[in-house]
Enzyme design. Structure first.
Site, PDB file in Angstrom:
ATOM      1  N   CYS A  60       0.841  -1.198   0.000  1.00 40.33           N
ATOM      2  CA  CYS A  60       0.000   0.000   0.000  1.00 40.33           C
ATOM      3  C   CYS A  60       0.883   1.258   0.000  1.00 40.33           C
ATOM      4  O   CYS A  60       1.475   1.591  -1.019  1.00 40.33           O
ATOM      5  CB  CYS A  60      -0.985  -0.040   1.159  1.00 40.33           C
ATOM      6  SG  CYS A  60      -2.367   1.119   0.939  1.00 40.33           S
ATOM      7  N   HIS A  79      -3.580  -5.148   0.764  1.00 44.34           N
ATOM      8  CA  HIS A  79      -3.035  -5.530   2.074  1.00 44.34           C
ATOM      9  C   HIS A  79      -3.009  -7.045   2.234  1.00 44.34           C
ATOM     10  O   HIS A  79      -3.912  -7.624   2.850  1.00 44.34           O
ATOM     11  CB  HIS A  79      -3.861  -4.877   3.189  1.00 44.34           C
ATOM     12  CG  HIS A  79      -3.600  -3.424   3.348  1.00 44.34           C
ATOM     13  ND1 HIS A  79      -2.656  -2.931   4.234  1.00 44.34           N
ATOM     14  CD2 HIS A  79      -4.129  -2.351   2.695  1.00 44.34           C
ATOM     15  CE1 HIS A  79      -2.627  -1.608   4.135  1.00 44.34           C
ATOM     16  NE2 HIS A  79      -3.496  -1.233   3.217  1.00 44.34           N
ATOM     17  N   GLU A 100      -1.409  -8.766   4.242  1.00 44.99           N
ATOM     18  CA  GLU A 100      -1.356  -9.167   5.655  1.00 44.99           C
ATOM     19  C   GLU A 100      -2.740  -9.333   6.256  1.00 44.99           C
ATOM     20  O   GLU A 100      -2.876  -9.905   7.350  1.00 44.99           O
ATOM     21  CB  GLU A 100      -0.540  -8.146   6.468  1.00 44.99           C
ATOM     22  CG  GLU A 100      -1.274  -6.892   6.874  1.00 44.99           C
ATOM     23  CD  GLU A 100      -1.451  -5.850   5.775  1.00 44.99           C
ATOM     24  OE1 GLU A 100      -2.040  -4.785   6.053  1.00 44.99           O
ATOM     25  OE2 GLU A 100      -0.991  -6.093   4.631  1.00 44.99           O
TER      26      GLU A 100
END
Length: 227
Positions: free
Chosen positions: A115, A210, A212
């Protein structure tokens, strides 16, 4: 049992964070980042903002580097004035992370920008950003999802060869690509969702979403395989 390659992850720096009986300045990171590194077979090391002149020494101790998401990049770094919807600057973090990126590129250390990290990679190589787009962060504090499609033959395509739905939360995007960078994935609206630096100095990739916040470890596994 081996710990795996050492993967540095840049962190937030936040004033006056409260936990338990304490309210203190803190460096912090969403737990999804180190979890994803561990799941992909690496050992996570957090890299709080520091003096840019020590970035090269920090990167020299790492096998790989992740530049995490976070606040908007200050437009001065790409020769622009702040737009009306651009957030407040995080100057210490900008300086530190730009220095980390340049050190990783200099040494050929595998690098993943997430990002804001993708946007900083673009800026570090002379690119510019769109300061506001609609449709990629619908509800404050809530990740949305949308599909991204890989560009055939790219590093990203080698890691994730099919179109997938990804967690997304951003309101800025790549505009002019930095020197040597190519797009490697797009959203349905044409937004560049991944960029990469083909060939030397090494494995260098940025994604606008994202990973994660998802359960797909392939991006981090690809980074770790390059260490």
């Amino acid at each position: 049992m081996t710990a795996g390659p050492l993967i540095g992850i840049s962190t937030y720096a936040e004033p006056g964070v409260r936990w338990g009986v304490w309210q203190l300045d803190a460096v912090l990171l969403p737990a999804g980042y180190p979890r994803l590194v561990r799941r992909a077979g690496g050992l996570a090391a957090l890299l709080p903002p520091d003096a840019p002149e020590v970035a090269a020494a920090a990167v020299a101790r790492l096998d790989g580097l992740v530049i995490a998401g976070g606040p908007d990049v200050e437009p001065v770094h790409y020769g622009a004035e702040p737009g009306p919807r651009t957030g407040p600057p995080a100057r210490a973090r900008d300086a530190w992370e730009l220095a980390l990126i340049r050190a990783a590129l200099d040494r050929g250390v595998p690098l993943l920008g997430i990002c804001r990290g993708m946007q900083l990679l673009n800026v570090a190589l002379g690119g510019t950003l769109v300061q506001h787009i609609d449709g990629h962060a619908e509800t404050p504090g809530v990740f949305g999802r949308h599909p991204v499609k890989p560009v055939p033959g790219t590093l990203y395509d080698a890691a994730v060869p099919e179109q997938i739905s990804v967690p997304t939360y951003h309101h800025q995007a790549v505009d002019r690509l930095g020197a040597g960078l190519i797009p490697s994935a797009y959203a349905e609206d044409g937004t560049v969702e991944a960029i990469e630096l083909p060939g030397p100095p090494g494995w260098t990739l940025g994604v606008q979403w994202h990973p994660e916040m998802d359960d797909d470890p392939r991006l981090l596994q690809s980074l770790i395989a390059a260490t």
